[in-house]
Design an enzyme around this catalytic site. Structure first.
Site, PDB file in Angstrom:
ATOM      1  N   ASP A 211       0.779  -1.046  -0.040  1.00  0.00           N
ATOM      2  CA  ASP A 211      -0.049  -0.051   0.081  1.00  0.00           C
ATOM      3  C   ASP A 211       0.661   1.391  -0.036  1.00  0.00           C
ATOM      4  OD1 ASP A 211      -2.792   0.954   0.535  1.00  0.00           O
ATOM      5  OD2 ASP A 211      -1.766   1.978   2.143  1.00  0.00           O
ATOM      6  N   GLU A 262      14.111 -15.755   0.551  1.00  0.00           N
ATOM      7  CA  GLU A 262      14.400 -16.706   1.426  1.00  0.00           C
ATOM      8  C   GLU A 262      13.504 -18.007   1.329  1.00  0.00           C
ATOM      9  OE1 GLU A 262      13.814 -14.838   5.215  1.00  0.00           O
ATOM     10  OE2 GLU A 262      15.366 -13.724   5.128  1.00  0.00           O
TER      11      GLU A 262
HETATM   12  C1  GLC Z   1      -4.378   2.963  -0.820  1.00  0.00           C
HETATM   13  C2  GLC Z   1      -5.475   2.092  -0.431  1.00  0.00           C
HETATM   14  C3  GLC Z   1      -6.706   3.034   0.064  1.00  0.00           C
HETATM   15  C4  GLC Z   1      -6.370   3.507   1.251  1.00  0.00           C
HETATM   16  C5  GLC Z   1      -4.823   4.467   1.467  1.00  0.00           C
HETATM   17  C6  GLC Z   1      -4.329   4.629   2.705  1.00  0.00           C
HETATM   18  O1  GLC Z   1      -4.397   4.094  -1.674  1.00  0.00           O
HETATM   19  O2  GLC Z   1      -5.912   1.598  -1.670  1.00  0.00           O
HETATM   20  O3  GLC Z   1      -7.764   2.241  -0.106  1.00  0.00           O
HETATM   21  O4  GLC Z   1      -7.243   4.551   1.788  1.00  0.00           O
HETATM   22  O5  GLC Z   1      -3.883   3.496   0.581  1.00  0.00           O
HETATM   23  O6  GLC Z   1      -4.027   3.439   3.144  1.00  0.00           O
END
Ligand code: GLC
Length: 545
Positions: A211, A262
């Site tokens: 993310d 790993e």
């Molecule tokens: C990413 C995710 C989104 C979230 C953001 C903060 O863009 O896809 O859903 O709100 O990160 O974590």
């Protein structure tokens, strides 16, 4: 079906994104859960997908749909237990489906043990150093350290109350206040994420979706620049690089890669990195995450020229990094593509949702026709494809969710001017009728509209011409047709595109309204019926020649 040890299994895979809270609810609390996923593994197998990616299912207060993680190495009790996770993973693996989990490294939840410890500790303490704390400006520190807005609303700084009950320091959160940003200069933070990666990889997880992968490292040296210097229009891309896409972030991913390697086969990863396209290959390189989302088609208008340009460019980019491209039309953050394609050219989607889907009017059928055609096109491209739950049913965005049910922090934090992303996160319809259309036995955490029944799995299962059956047929065929990671363009009439993969697999898409002659070859599959050798508008066909 046994999973192979082929280290390249991911290069041309199709991955189905599950948003766990909205997939299937096994215990009738209105919230989807891991046992719900396990109960649907046969459905997932019927799609001939290679893997699933689960959006966060970790303990969370749901300030941002689970992207506020309170414990990276556990399951939210509302969604199940680690034993449920193991059972789900085994059931998926048994059916030849690999599993990606979502790693959220830019920020935790404010409920995370380490953030609670930081609040309890004094300014300057090792506990505070794991996050980004600063003294405020102004005579008594009453002003935020900088004027940076957060992604979801007014400010990216929140002031805390110190142990003595007095207002104290401020902490940085690029997203909601419940999502404090980690300090990636801190060794403990770095080590802890390696522990998390090993924790899931040891359990058998095959891959990680990372993310906001471009945001981890920041230049926090004083004086902090003003938001005015981040003006991408006037100052160019470099101006954003105080907070995003810094070179140092790549050192982190190199250490992650060592952990992935790993394992046998090595674990894989895909970066969600919103950078300029030219910098995407850095994240996707084989000694870092290995793949990075290409969201270019997701943002593109329904135009043959545009599609062709994007495809060409991304094939070049992925070759540059030694990776393969990822094709995406929808995910949990954007208006569903059936709706995007059914709205008039140039529609502002946020505006459309805030009018409850009234203005402009959606052409439901045209949206579905284009969505089917686009999916066939994507699935014929070299590289991997990400599918978002519900798109295989042709689901549209639920644009008329009333304000009082909205959960997205965008709605509350941005003065109720933007409704946000809940419209693509409404729980899936499994049956035509019944409580929450088969999602669970007792309602759904976001209300489903009446029209969901006709898009349900039950309504489309076995029905020729349904979106579901087209996905099934295309995904199955793709497996047998998939070849080397190259394509050759074939000259074609205006408003169409035509390419061929090695072995004679042709894909021809008509972006226009008028029917065009189907190229020579044996028709393998088409997104709409072909009559008298003509492919209707907004349609795709696969041929063998
Ligand atoms: C990413 C995710 C989104 C979230 C953001 C903060 O863009 O896809 O859903 O709100 O990160 O974590």
């Amino acid at each position: 079906m046994a999973l192979s040890n082929d280290p390249n299994w991911w290069r041309q895979a199709t991955i189905y994104q599950i948003y766990p809270r909205s997939f299937a609810d096994s215990n009738g609390d209105g919230l989807g859960d891991l046992k719900g996923v396990t109960s649907r593994v046969d459905y997932l197998a019927s799609l001939s997908i290679d893997g699933v990616w689960l959006s966060p299912f970790y303990p969370s207060e749901l300030a941002d749909g689970g992207y506020d993680v309170a414990d990276y190495r556990n399951v939210d009790p509302k969604l199940g237990t680690l034993a449920d996770f193991d059972e789900m993973l085994a059931a998926l693996h048994d059916r030849g489906i690999r599993v990606f989990v979502d790693i959220v490294p830019n920020h935790s939840s404010d409920q995370h043990e380490w953030f609670q410890a930081a609040l309890a500790a004094a300014p300057g303490s090792p506990e505070r150093d794991r996050y980004i704390f600063r003294d405020g400006k102004g005579e008594n520190g009453e002003l935020p350290p900088s004027d940076w807005p957060s992604h979801f609303g007014p400010s990216s700084w929140t002031r805390v109350t110190e142990a003595d009950g007095k207002p104290g320091q401020w902490y940085l959160h690029l997203f909601a206040p419940e999502q404090p940003d980690w300090n990636w200069d801190n060794e403990e933070v770095r080590e802890d994420f390696l522990t998390t990666l090993r924790f899931w990889a040891d359990r058998g997880v095959d891959g990680f979706r990372v993310d906001v992968a471009h945001a981890l490292t920041k230049d926090m040296s004083e004086p902090l620049p003003s938001i005015k210097s981040f003006d991408i229009e006037r100052q160019g891309y470099q101006s954003l690089r105080t907070l995003f896409d810094r070179d140092e972030v790549h050192e982190i991913y190199k250490t992650w890669r060592k952990v992935f390697n790993e394992y046998n086969p090595p674990r894989v990863a895909v970066a969600e990195a919103w950078t300029i396209t030219e910098r995407r290959p850095l994240y996707a390189s084989p000694d870092e995450l290995g793949q990075a989302f290409n969201f270019d088609l997701l943002g593109a208008p329904w135009k043959s020229k545009k599609f062709k340009e994007i495809i060409d460019f991304n094939l070049q980019l992925s070759a540059q990094s030694g990776s393969s491209s990822t094709w995406v039309l929808s995910n949990h953050d954007v208006v569903r593509h059936a709706s995007r394609y059914g709205l008039p050219k140039g529609t502002n989607f946020e505006h459309w949702i805030i009018t409850d889907g009234e203005m402009p009017r959606l052409d439901v059928q045209r949206g579905i026709a284009r969505a089917k055609a686009a999916t066939m096109l994507l699935l014929a491209l070299p590289g991997s494809t990400y599918i978002y739950q519900g798109e295989e049913l042709g689901l549209h965005e639920v644009a008329d969710l009333p304000g009082q049910v909205l959960q997205d922090p965008i709605w509350l934090r941005d003065g109720m001017t933007r409704k946000g992303r809940d419209g693509c996160r409404v729980p899936l319809p499994w049956t035509r009728t019944g409580s929450s259309f088969g999602f669970g036995s007792n309602g759904a955490h976001l209300p489903q509209p009446e029209w969901f029944g006709i898009f349900s799995v039950e309504a489309e299962d076995g029905v020729s011409g349904s979106t579901l059956e087209l996905y099934r047929a295309a995904l199955k065929l793709r497996r047998s047709l998939q070849t080397t990671e190259t394509l050759t363009w074939v000259d074609s009439p205006k408003k169409t595109i035509h390419f061929v993969r090695e072995g004679g697999w042709h894909c021809f898409t008509n972006f226009g309204k008028k029917p065009v002659a189907v190229p020579a070859g044996d028709v393998l599959l088409s997104s709409v019926p072909i009559s008298e050798g003509m492919l209707p508008g907004n349609a795709s066909v696969w041929l063998k020649a």
